[in-house]
Design a protein around this motif. Structure first.
Motif, PDB file in Angstrom:
ATOM      1  N   ASN A 218       0.855  -1.184   0.000  1.00 23.13           N
ATOM      2  CA  ASN A 218       0.000   0.000   0.000  1.00 23.13           C
ATOM      3  C   ASN A 218       0.893   1.237   0.000  1.00 23.13           C
ATOM      4  O   ASN A 218       1.644   1.483   0.947  1.00 23.13           O
ATOM      5  N   GLU A 219       0.831   2.014  -1.076  1.00 23.90           N
ATOM      6  CA  GLU A 219       1.718   3.170  -1.199  1.00 23.90           C
ATOM      7  C   GLU A 219       1.441   4.242  -0.156  1.00 23.90           C
ATOM      8  O   GLU A 219       2.301   5.087   0.118  1.00 23.90           O
ATOM      9  N   TYR A 220       0.246   4.243   0.446  1.00 24.46           N
ATOM     10  CA  TYR A 220      -0.086   5.238   1.459  1.00 24.46           C
ATOM     11  C   TYR A 220       0.246   4.769   2.866  1.00 24.46           C
ATOM     12  O   TYR A 220       0.115   5.540   3.820  1.00 24.46           O
ATOM     13  N   ASP A 224       5.138   0.708   3.412  1.00 23.42           N
ATOM     14  CA  ASP A 224       5.080   0.295   2.011  1.00 23.42           C
ATOM     15  C   ASP A 224       6.444  -0.205   1.537  1.00 23.42           C
ATOM     16  O   ASP A 224       7.464   0.467   1.707  1.00 23.42           O
TER      17      ASP A 224
END
Length: 335
Positions: A218-220, A224
């Protein structure tokens, strides 16, 4: 006299021979050599002050003795000058070496540690090389190697190209490290109720570590691209549900039970002054100016004629013709 190995505290350094069979005058010769060594860097006057009292001597061998003097140098607390004198047979006494040596209270650099033991996580930068030791306990052979180059070439083609793989010790060390960094005990995981093991962005690892660890995709999320424990968690869980409330703040209801009410006194109607007899008194309305219109109309309506009672007639008969009669409920007023 300081405790220096090989020095007899019962022996006076000034009277002891510098070397076997030599006179005690070698102490001054050793001091002069120490002053010359110190003066080469800091000057003659400062060099003479840098060599302090004689602390003792140590017999090195049959022909040499080392004399020690206190070192009065800035930054060299607890050090001493060591001057080694030597004499062979009937030859003159010569100076073999002049050095500064640390004592028990001296501030010295820590012991030298090989670079392989000094390296720490995060020290490796672009262009740096960090080879592993052949007997590194974190690695074990991936397969039985052969001395035949043809066999080794086939091994690479079928996917056995890795010479060594993680050992059990290497896997346990990695698992402990990752769990300490991103496990259930971290501050981020304790602040949420959802864990990475149930998140859609959690990508499990392959091999024996699959059951306990994966990579966050998950880039947020703050983790990550990093290895996380299945028990780790953050506020970016894929199945997180947030209840939507009213955007307008509603104040809490206040129930007034009357205990804090303030009593307000009611207004009383003004008392009309008694007018002398013979003059027509002006009508006074008992209704306040701010009373409702219906109440005001009722107050201004003509009153019904009062009934004449026997008591009223009696008063008129008793009263003298020239004396006015006081109104009922008031004292007599004379004109």
């Amino acid at each position: 006299m300081s405790a220096i190995t090989g020095i007899d505290p019962e022996t006076s350094p000034a009277d002891a021979p510098a070397v076997p069979g030599r006179p005690a005058g070698a102490v001054e010769q050793a001091r002069t050599a120490a002053v010359e060594e110190a003066s080469a860097d800091i000057g003659l006057r400062a060099g003479a002050a840098a060599v302090g009292e004689h602390l003792g001597f140590v017999v090195e061998d049959e022909v040499s003795v080392s004399h020690h003097f206190a070192a009065h140098l800035a930054g060299y607390h607890g050090w001493w000058w060591s001057v080694t004198l030597a004499a062979v047979d009937d030859g003159p006494v010569t100076v073999s070496e002049v050095v500064l040596l640390p004592g028990a209270e001296a501030l010295v650099a820590p012991a030298w540690v090989p670079w392989q033991e000094r390296i720490r996580p995060g020290d490796l930068g672009p262009g740096d090389l960090l080879p592993t030791e052949p007997d590194d306990s974190r690695l074990v052979p991936a397969y039985v190697q052969s001395d035949d180059p043809a066999v080794e070439e086939v091994a690479v083609e079928v996917g056995l190209g890795r010479t060594r793989v993680l050992s059990r010790e290497g896997r346990l060390q990695a698992a402990e490290r990752w769990r300490d960094a991103r496990g259930p005990g971290s501050d981020l995981a304790r602040a949420v109720t959802e864990v990475c093991g149930t998140c859609g962005f959690f990508t499990p690892l392959a091999g024996s570590l699959r059951a306990g660890f994966g990579v966050c995709a998950n880039e947020y999320a703050p983790a990550d691209g990093s290895a996380v424990s299945v028990e780790f968690g953050c506020g970016a869980h894929s199945e997180l549900k947030v209840e939507q409330g009213s955007p307008v703040h509603v104040a809490a209801l206040v129930y007034d039970d009357g205990t804090d009410l303030e009593r307000v006194p009611t207004a009383t109607a003004p008392v009309a002054d008694v007018e002398p007899a013979g003059e027509e008194p002006e009508p006074v309305s008992p209704v306040a100016e701010d009373a409702p219109a219906a109440v005001a109309d009722a107050a201004e309506a003509p009153a019904a004629p009062a009934a004449v009672t026997d008591s009223d007639e009696a008063v008129e008969e008793v009263a003298a013709p020239d004396e006015p009669v006081a109104a009922a409920g008031t004292e007599g007023v004379t004109s």
